[in-house]
Scaffold this active site. Structure first.
Site, PDB file in Angstrom:
ATOM      1  N   GLY A 210       0.832  -1.206   0.000  1.00 56.68           N
ATOM      2  CA  GLY A 210       0.000   0.000   0.000  1.00 56.68           C
ATOM      3  C   GLY A 210       0.858   1.244   0.000  1.00 56.68           C
ATOM      4  O   GLY A 210       2.067   1.186  -0.213  1.00 56.68           O
ATOM      5  N   ASN A 211       0.235   2.376   0.212  1.00 56.68           N
ATOM      6  CA  ASN A 211       0.991   3.623   0.327  1.00 56.68           C
ATOM      7  C   ASN A 211       0.328   4.504   1.381  1.00 56.68           C
ATOM      8  O   ASN A 211      -0.716   4.160   1.917  1.00 56.68           O
ATOM      9  CB  ASN A 211       1.102   4.324  -1.037  1.00 56.68           C
ATOM     10  CG  ASN A 211      -0.246   4.679  -1.610  1.00 56.68           C
ATOM     11  OD1 ASN A 211      -0.996   5.450  -1.027  1.00 56.68           O
ATOM     12  ND2 ASN A 211      -0.571   4.102  -2.760  1.00 56.68           N
ATOM     13  N   ARG A 212       0.954   5.641   1.663  1.00 61.52           N
ATOM     14  CA  ARG A 212       0.517   6.450   2.800  1.00 61.52           C
ATOM     15  C   ARG A 212      -0.579   7.449   2.458  1.00 61.52           C
ATOM     16  O   ARG A 212      -0.906   8.299   3.281  1.00 61.52           O
ATOM     17  CB  ARG A 212       1.703   7.229   3.376  1.00 61.52           C
ATOM     18  CG  ARG A 212       2.716   6.374   4.065  1.00 61.52           C
ATOM     19  CD  ARG A 212       3.753   7.290   4.700  1.00 61.52           C
ATOM     20  NE  ARG A 212       4.935   6.554   5.069  1.00 61.52           N
ATOM     21  CZ  ARG A 212       5.045   5.832   6.168  1.00 61.52           C
ATOM     22  NH1 ARG A 212       4.031   5.752   6.998  1.00 61.52           N
ATOM     23  NH2 ARG A 212       6.165   5.192   6.424  1.00 61.52           N
ATOM     24  N   SER A 213      -1.139   7.395   1.283  1.00 60.15           N
ATOM     25  CA  SER A 213      -2.158   8.387   0.939  1.00 60.15           C
ATOM     26  C   SER A 213      -3.335   8.305   1.912  1.00 60.15           C
ATOM     27  O   SER A 213      -3.855   7.229   2.192  1.00 60.15           O
ATOM     28  CB  SER A 213      -2.663   8.122  -0.480  1.00 60.15           C
ATOM     29  OG  SER A 213      -3.772   8.948  -0.739  1.00 60.15           O
ATOM     30  N   ALA A 277      -3.471   8.000  -5.170  1.00 58.02           N
ATOM     31  CA  ALA A 277      -2.083   7.531  -5.241  1.00 58.02           C
ATOM     32  C   ALA A 277      -2.144   6.095  -5.737  1.00 58.02           C
ATOM     33  O   ALA A 277      -2.499   5.180  -4.989  1.00 58.02           O
ATOM     34  CB  ALA A 277      -1.433   7.606  -3.868  1.00 58.02           C
TER      35      ALA A 277
END
Ligand code: CTP
Length: 420
Positions: A210-213, A277
């Site tokens: 995943g990512n931090r968005s 993102a």
């Protein structure tokens, strides 16, 4: 409040147990009416235990209580989840061949359908016509989620999340005051599709990349577009904040699901804003079982493959499409840092050219990270920028910046010929 929860015969029936919990925990008295077919997925005993009320599918049980009339009459709200293609068809044609369809014909309060079926069934002209009929008669039919379906297929047709059905149900009973028609916004009559949040690329049933968005910027944009009078289609990947009320919400998880949802929405959209993102890579395979530590101590190797560039694809599809140029405006986002070879603006301009979009919102990622923060600084780049008309830079909260971006969309939009 008295709620009837109708349960259709689909695999997603089990998710309605969580929905039932949300209703009962909020203090509502719920009578569950499963269809006969749905009891093959979740049994009557489960619904009785969770609701605390007797449960039947048939008009011939407890005949003395005249349930086929009483339940629909007394209900303040009827929610059907999952609403299968068959159930939508029976409801649309006014059939009364089991307790649930009898109850739907007796309804005096709002009726909300949360569909779940395979993409082909949802897209079939018969289902489209049934949904249209139900909506015309005043029932609310949610858009299904986009994502993994029962088999290995994925697409539009997943039961919306129980939390979203719950929110839609509560909104159906207490609708927001309608926006006065006397005060149309600058984007009235326009459909703005906004993607938001961070995609998650599954590795196995419990892990993902995943990512931090946080989704905050996308949510702020959606609110600003709603305030400007637009119809907002909000394609939400993972978000830390709720989607604003009033949007048409489509939940997705992976980049490929987001791509399907964008492709489906683009021809109906006047504006597409890609604030999500999107993971550039995904694992090349998804393990059906949890990846275990190996006895020989060997480390697992995960191969990543490229995800499609959804923004660039949307621009290409528009160019290739012989019909009206939709979306008329395509807005991309970029988070950039400068380095020894080029500054932030140069990288932004290169990305604008590479993606081919009409506007690029350039986030200057400096010492304070953009992700999750409440304030931000952006520069709006367009192919029309020149020395005499340089790009504008705005600093402020994500809501301030969102209003500036939407104001710019309005301005750009006025310069774009109307599309019929
Ligand atoms: N985007 C997209 N599809 C992807 C990746 C990104 O549509 N697979 C969109 C984002 O939603 C955003 C824009 O492209 O609007 C720019 O995203 P960014 O990650 O900065 O661009 P990349 O193409 O990934 O470029 P980079 O090589 O700088 O990572």
């Amino acid at each position: 409040m008295r709620i009837v929860l109708g349960v259709g015969g689909g695999i997603a029936a089990y998710k309605s147990a969580s929905l039932l919990r949300l209703f009962t925990e909020a203090g509502h008295n719920v009578s569950v009416i499963p269809t006969e077919a749905s009891t093959r997925f979740v049994g009557v005993a489960t619904w009785e235990a969770l609701s605390g009320n007797p449960v039947s599918s048939s008009v011939f049980d407890e005949v003395e209580k005249v349930n086929h009339v009483r339940l629909g009459h007394e209900a303040d709200l009827i929610v059907v989840a999952p609403a299968t293609a068959d159930l939508l068809a029976r409801a649309a044609s006014g059939q009364a061949n089991d307790l649930l369809t009898n109850t739907l014909l007796m309804a005096r309060g709002p009726v909300l359908f949360a569909p779940a079926m395979h993409t082909e069934m949802w897209a079939h002209p018969a289902t489209r016509a049934n949904v249209q009929t139900l909506r015309t008669r005043g029932s609310l039919v949610m858009e299904p989620g986009v994502g993994r379906l029962t088999g290995k297929d994925s697409g539009a047709g997943r039961l919306p999340d129980p939390e979203d059905i719950f929110a839609a149900a509560m909104a159906a009973v207490n609708p927001l005051p309608a926006v006065p028609e006397s005060a149309p916004g600058p984007l009235s009559g326009k459909t703005v599709t906004i993607t938001a949040g961070g995609t998650r690329e599954p590795l196995d049933p419990v892990r993902f990349l995943g990512n931090r968005s946080s989704g905050k910027q996308g949510a702020a944009l959606a609110q600003a577009a709603l305030d400007a009078g637009a119809h907002v289609r909000f394609i939400a990947a993972h978000m830390d904040v709720p989607a604003p009320g009033g949007v048409e919400l489509i939940r997705v998880e992976t980049a490929l699901e987001l791509r399907d949802a964008v492709h489906a929405a683009a021809p109906e959209s006047d504006v597409l804003i890609m604030a999500a993102a999107v993971a550039d890579f995904r694992p090349d395979s998804l393990s059906d079982t949890k990846i275990k530590k190996r006895d020989d101590g060997a480390d697992p190797v995960i191969t990543l493959i490229r995800n499609p560039d959804i923004l660039a694809e949307a621009v290409q599809h528009r160019a290739a499409n012989g019909g009206p140029a939709r979306p008329a405006l395509i807005v991309g986002f970029a988070a950039e840092t400068g380095d020894g070879s080029a500054d932030v603006l140069d990288y932004g301009r290169q990305k604008l050219l590479r993606k081919g979009c009409d506007l690029l919102v350039l986030n200057r990622v400096g010492t304070s990270l953009v992700f999750g923060q409440d304030s931000t600084e952006v520069t709006l780049l367009s192919p029309q920028d020149s020395e005499t008309a340089p790009p504008a830079t705005y600093t402020g909260t994500k809501s301030d910046v969102a209003r500036r971006i939407i104001a710019r969309v309005e301005q750009e939009f006025q310069a774009v010929p109307a599309v019929s």
